[in-house]
Design a protein around this motif. Structure first.
Motif, PDB file in Angstrom:
ATOM      1  N   ASN A   1       1.016  -1.339   0.306  1.00  0.00           N
ATOM      2  CA  ASN A   1      -0.161  -0.226  -0.366  1.00  0.00           C
ATOM      3  C   ASN A   1       0.662   0.971   0.230  1.00  0.00           C
ATOM      4  O   ASN A   1       1.888   1.457   0.750  1.00  0.00           O
ATOM      5  N   TYR A   2       0.444   1.775  -0.401  1.00  0.00           N
ATOM      6  CA  TYR A   2       0.615   3.745  -0.124  1.00  0.00           C
ATOM      7  C   TYR A   2       1.048   3.480   1.346  1.00  0.00           C
ATOM      8  O   TYR A   2       0.790   3.598   1.824  1.00  0.00           O
TER       9      TYR A   2
ATOM     10  N   GLU B   1       3.771   2.355   2.961  1.00  0.00           N
ATOM     11  CA  GLU B   1       4.400   1.504   3.765  1.00  0.00           C
ATOM     12  C   GLU B   1       5.452   0.886   2.703  1.00  0.00           C
ATOM     13  O   GLU B   1       5.606   1.045   2.009  1.00  0.00           O
TER      14      GLU B   1
END
Ligand SMILES: [Zn+2]
Length: 442
Positions: free
Chosen positions: A293-294, A296
């Motif tokens: 994910n964005y 992370e």
């Protein structure tokens, strides 16, 4: 495309909306994949079950060992083979020259395994130049003073071999032999010599590896006043950025590039690394290549270089760990931006299977003010060698040892022997690149 057309396209894309960036990226991906399937045996086989209406994530990943094993069939020009490349590169006079007047050949330093061979076609070279021309400078005022001072650029890099920095600068020298505005100084030369050449040349732009520039900054004899310092090849830490800013009295920035992907991301005035999304696709993934994910931290990165048609890199694995941010940056650019974890450093793994990212150890060592420079080598699953340049080496070492041990305790890492080395921190003798953390056992 011609250089001018590439330049115009690249400059225009600086103002594209999010939607338009995605559209152009997708068009270029479709074009690249269709060309590659027709002209590369390797990818034709790999993509044989992929329908024309594919999504990026439908395409299988390619790794470096895989690409190097099937090298000849990856290339889209059957006239070029590894055998011919071996012959061509055995003559060092060919550094910066094109094979068949068509392609530049580069070799990666292979600090994490075997080196890769990477060919650049003319379009890929043009895109590198266009990105460099329109996206290098984070701040407009630095660009203006750089222009005013004659664009004099000094790079302190590995000035030998078929590495990207060396090969590209020779190529540009051959193209415009009378241009005296650019010099490359060998990073592995004696420091005294590097400093003399820099003092004499008085660059408006200084570029090099952050760790090496930080070392040079310790010399009072180095007396230059560049308009800008641009580092590359390794992580630019806040501490080094601060040190270089103080020494050179100018803005210090970085960028993110690699031989396979070219200029991946350029820094903006907020200090964020914006992906050159019109020419490269960057996917943060976990160890099984699932999307991360964005926001992370990823285990790996997949890149798709949209401008290289001779040696296509499509969902090609890099071992960097990054965080991709999709929130809008206050610099107003619409591209996504990334944070990179200590890129050339190795990850340490201990007996209980716990892995330690270099960033954590970096922070511990950086906090000890008496330590000027350090390097840590994992010599076995149970031992770490610490190389230090410090005011009081013995007490700095004890402090470092204590802090690292209590950090290890919190991670349940037991019985690791940390010892002080007789050696100073040193760069890799072949690539000239410096790693703060590396493994030295198999
Ligand atoms: Zn920004």
């Amino acid at each position: 495309m011609s250089l001018i057309a590439t330049m115009i396209k690249t400059k225009k894309a600086n103002d594209f909306s999010r939607q338009k960036i995605e559209k152009i990226q997708n068009e270029r991906l479709k074009k690249l994949v269709s060309y590659t399937r027709k002209n590369s045996k390797f990818y034709a086989e790999k993509f044989k079950d992929i329908c024309d209406d594919f999504k990026l994530t439908d395409l299988p990943v390619t790794t470096k060992p895989e690409m190097m094993r099937s090298f000849d069939s990856v290339l889209t020009d059957p006239a070029i083979t590894m055998k011919r490349i071996d012959e061509f590169t055995s003559d060092l006079d060919n550094i910066g020259r094109m094979i068949d007047d068509k392609y530049l050949i580069f070799r990666t330093s292979g600090s994490t395994g075997n080196p890769a061979i990477v060919l650049y076609d003319k379009q890929n070279i043009e895109v590198s130049s266009a990105v460099a021309a329109f996206r290098t400078f984070a701040r407009n005022e630095d660009y203006k003073s750089f222009m005013k001072h004659g664009k004099k650029t000094a790079g302190v890099f590995a000035d030998y071999g078929f590495y990207l920095a060396c090969g590209m600068s020779r190529y540009l020298q051959f193209k415009t032999p009378n241009k005296k505005s650019k010099i490359t100084i060998d990073v592995n030369g004696p420091e005294k010599e590097i400093i003399e050449r820099l003092n004499e040349f008085k660059p408006a732009m200084l570029s090099g590896y952050p760790s090496n520039l930080a070392l040079l900054a310790d010399f009072d004899e180095l007396n230059i006043h560049p308009d800008i310092v641009i580092t590359g090849g390794e992580l630019l830490t806040d501490k080094i950025r601060e040190k270089l800013t103080k020494k050179f009295g100018c803005y210090v920035q970085t960028h993110y590039s690699c031989t396979e992907g070219g200029e991946i991301a350029c820094e903006c005035k907020e200090g964020h690394l914006h992906i050159n999304e019109d020419w490269i696709i960057v996917e943060p993934v976990d160890n099984d290549y699932n999307p991360v994910n964005y926001g992370e931290l990823s285990d790996k990165v997949l890149i798709t270089n949209l401008s290289n048609y001779i040696q296509p890199f499509i969902r090609y694995e890099l071992t960097d760990r990054i965080i991709v941010h999709n929130e809008k940056c206050s610099c107003n650019k619409n591209t996504m931006w990334i944070e990179i974890e200590g890129r050339t450093d190795d990850i340490f793994e201990f007996e209980n299977g716990v892995k330690i990212a270099p960033m954590s150890l970096y922070k511990i060592l950086e906090e000890i003010k008496s330590i000027k420079r350090f390097q840590m080598v994992q010599t076995s699953p149970k031992s770490l060698e610490l190389r230090l340049i410090a005011d009081d080496k013995a007490s700095s070492f004890l402090k470092a040892k204590k802090n690292i041990e209590s950090f290890f305790d919190s991670k349940d890492i037991k019985d690791v022997f940390i010892y002080l080395s007789d050696d100073d921190p040193k760069a890799n003798e072949i690539s000239g690149k410096f790693k703060h953390f590396y493994r030295d056992f198999t």
